[in-house]
Motif scaffolding. Sequence first.
Motif, mmCIF file in Angstrom:
data_model
loop_
_atom_site.group_PDB
_atom_site.id
_atom_site.type_symbol
_atom_site.label_atom_id
_atom_site.label_comp_id
_atom_site.label_asym_id
_atom_site.label_seq_id
_atom_site.Cartn_x
_atom_site.Cartn_y
_atom_site.Cartn_z
ATOM 1 N N LEU A 398 -44.945 46.504 -70.034
ATOM 2 C CA LEU A 398 -45.278 47.004 -68.706
ATOM 3 C C LEU A 398 -46.786 47.099 -68.557
ATOM 4 C CD1 LEU A 398 -42.728 49.865 -67.909
ATOM 5 C CD2 LEU A 398 -43.050 47.759 -66.654
ATOM 6 N N VAL A 399 -47.306 46.585 -67.465
ATOM 7 C CA VAL A 399 -48.721 46.714 -67.126
ATOM 8 C C VAL A 399 -48.775 47.464 -65.803
ATOM 9 C CG1 VAL A 399 -50.888 45.518 -66.670
ATOM 10 C CG2 VAL A 399 -49.253 44.540 -68.286
ATOM 11 N N GLN A 465 -57.528 47.462 -68.305
ATOM 12 C CA GLN A 465 -56.406 46.618 -67.938
ATOM 13 C C GLN A 465 -56.109 45.605 -69.032
ATOM 14 O OE1 GLN A 465 -53.697 46.861 -66.316
ATOM 15 N NE2 GLN A 465 -54.532 46.820 -64.239
ATOM 16 N N ARG A 466 -57.143 45.072 -69.671
ATOM 17 C CA ARG A 466 -56.942 44.167 -70.802
ATOM 18 C C ARG A 466 -56.256 44.892 -71.955
ATOM 19 N NH1 ARG A 466 -60.173 39.451 -71.149
ATOM 20 N NH2 ARG A 466 -61.407 39.086 -69.285
ATOM 21 N N ALA A 467 -56.695 46.131 -72.208
ATOM 22 C CA ALA A 467 -56.074 46.903 -73.281
ATOM 23 C C ALA A 467 -54.614 47.202 -72.961
ATOM 24 C CB ALA A 467 -56.849 48.204 -73.506
ATOM 25 N N MET A 468 -54.306 47.394 -71.674
ATOM 26 C CA MET A 468 -52.921 47.629 -71.286
ATOM 27 C C MET A 468 -52.072 46.398 -71.581
ATOM 28 S SD MET A 468 -51.286 50.197 -69.968
ATOM 29 C CE MET A 468 -49.503 50.235 -70.048
ATOM 30 N N ILE A 469 -52.619 45.234 -71.329
ATOM 31 C CA ILE A 469 -51.905 43.994 -71.645
ATOM 32 C C ILE A 469 -51.767 43.853 -73.160
ATOM 33 C CG2 ILE A 469 -51.981 41.489 -71.445
ATOM 34 C CD1 ILE A 469 -53.485 41.854 -68.808
ATOM 35 N N ALA A 470 -52.799 44.220 -73.893
ATOM 36 C CA ALA A 470 -52.733 44.167 -75.352
ATOM 37 C C ALA A 470 -51.633 45.070 -75.884
ATOM 38 C CB ALA A 470 -54.082 44.559 -75.956
#
Length: 659
Positions: A398-399, A465-470
């Motif tokens: 989930l993002v 947001q990148r960390a959330m995708i990670a």
Amino acid sequence: MRNARTKILAVVRTPVGACSAALLVLLLALALFAPLLWGDRASAVDVDALQQGPTGAHLLGTDSLGRDILARVLVATRLSLLLAVTATAIGVVAGTLLGTAPSVLPRWAGRLVTSVVNIAVAFPGLLLALFFAMIFGVGAKGAVLAIGLAMAPAFARLTQTLAAGIAGRDFVAAARVAGVGRFRLLVRHVLPNIGEPLVVNATIGAGMALLAFAGLSFLGIGVQAPDYDWGRLLGEGLNQIYVNPTAALAPGVAVVVAGLAFNLFGETVAGVVGARSTVRFAMPAAAPAPAPASAARASTEPADGGPVLVVEDLRVAFPGATGPVTPVRGVSFTVGAGESVGVVGESGSGKSLTALGVSRLIEAPGVVSAARLEFLGKPLLGVPEAQVRGLLGTSLALVFQDPMTSFNPTRRMGRQLAEVSEQHQGLSRAKALTRAVERLREVRVPAAERRARQYPHEFSGGMRQRAMIAMGLMGEPRLVIADEPTTALDVTVQRQVLRLLAQVREHERADGQQGGQAALLLISHDITVVAQSCRRVLVMYAGRIVEELPTADLRTAARHPYTRALLASVPALDTDRDAPLALIPGRPPEPGQVGAGCSFAARCSFADERCLTEDPVPEDVGAVGGAHRVACWHPQGAGPAIRPGSGAQVDVEAAGGGV
């Protein structure tokens, strides 16, 4: 540790911080050393100096047995503080357990605990203390239990209120999707974020407990002879108040000063502690963790090569004043392996609730129902949470829309990402952290090892947001649900995030299986973003899917008036700058106000009597290039959406509610 010392020094330099520190140190010193220094003097009986006033030998006078009052007040510091702190500890622990019990207990048991707390809070604290004191009996032990239990309901109510506010945050939802159990969720994510107000109220409560003890001892219910605290000394001094007023004044001043010290210290703790852990962790240098076992991977494959996600007649309902409110009404769609599907619509159309319903994140009293809801061939409804926790935690990513609220602000980024692997893949703390750093590198976070040691507020919006995708990549996701991932980001960062999501879809799984690309469900209010990023689009309005078609045919073959109005309201490079911006007239209906017939009828220029009485069902209109379904009694002919003022088929005006 250095950061914590810096904060402490900064607070101590303030007037309030300096006063609280000085008073607290003084009280602790007296509690430790006063009995050693003045214990004998406090208990020495002098028959030649009975009930004397202040003299050179006895600065505050003596009591009825000739004992030095000043020495007795100083020595009583230890017992007074010890009893107050013990009672506060009992109250805080009992209150925290009662306040968090509804989060871990079954629903009926949680309601019972909440009802008991509500009834107890209705009674004054002093009345409860006197009630419990009569139950536990006269004496110091009974008074400690009485005051501690009397403080518990207030702490329980505070804990319930604070925990309820944290439970709705996105990072809690993300942890639940990752499969974190209720108890671990409470300890790791909820309690650290409500620790600061609890600590502050605990220190203030210690001052109140000190006053309550003084009151009980003054009444003869608390500390009994030969022991004595400030309350007992105050009661003894009252008998000679006309002969020696200082005998009663001294213990009273001691109670006031101690209470002030606790209150000021509470304010200091609020700025210093903040319930944040100051423990550093070293970045491990171990090799990346191996992929999960093949048996575990095989269990996440869709049955018979079918779709990754199957949703049929999904409904999400909440209780309302006049009956159930259903903001999601009969949503049906599928997402194939490696497919990218977009969901568009105005705010309030049910896009995010659909994603939460699919992810089993709708909390009671919300109710999710569906004729069929399957992920990787396994049903998600009607089965215990423990049976699908591992599946959702490793195969569903989930993002969320706001990455700032999607991360726990009290935990470092690396530890938050590593929790997924620790929970579901059985990795050690060091290996899970190594995997987290590798995932941060994959999403192009610079200086990943250093960034993993930072807190969420130290990341920029695009970096979060990148960390959330990670975090979603910590497992091997088969489906990525991105809920407004580009909202509040500038266009450059938006493009980077969308490109990264495309790379995630094409990312080969560690097992190298065929068809292992991740599917994407992209939720957005921006139809242009969806058109550029997805192969198929679902258009939602008032909790239903009104049109489904390939994005390649979106601008030329859209047939629902609402879809065409959305397209017409998006400005292009050739848009006349002198013409007013195109807006859709009116506003979407509230979830509780959706009546019979087509929900878009009030805003549609093609609506007739049938549209007002009969709700259209989605029908296949046979578009070239893929499945095309439209829920409309008057679907428009193929052709581009025409802007207002140039022969538009959709009545789009410059006034009214816009997209």
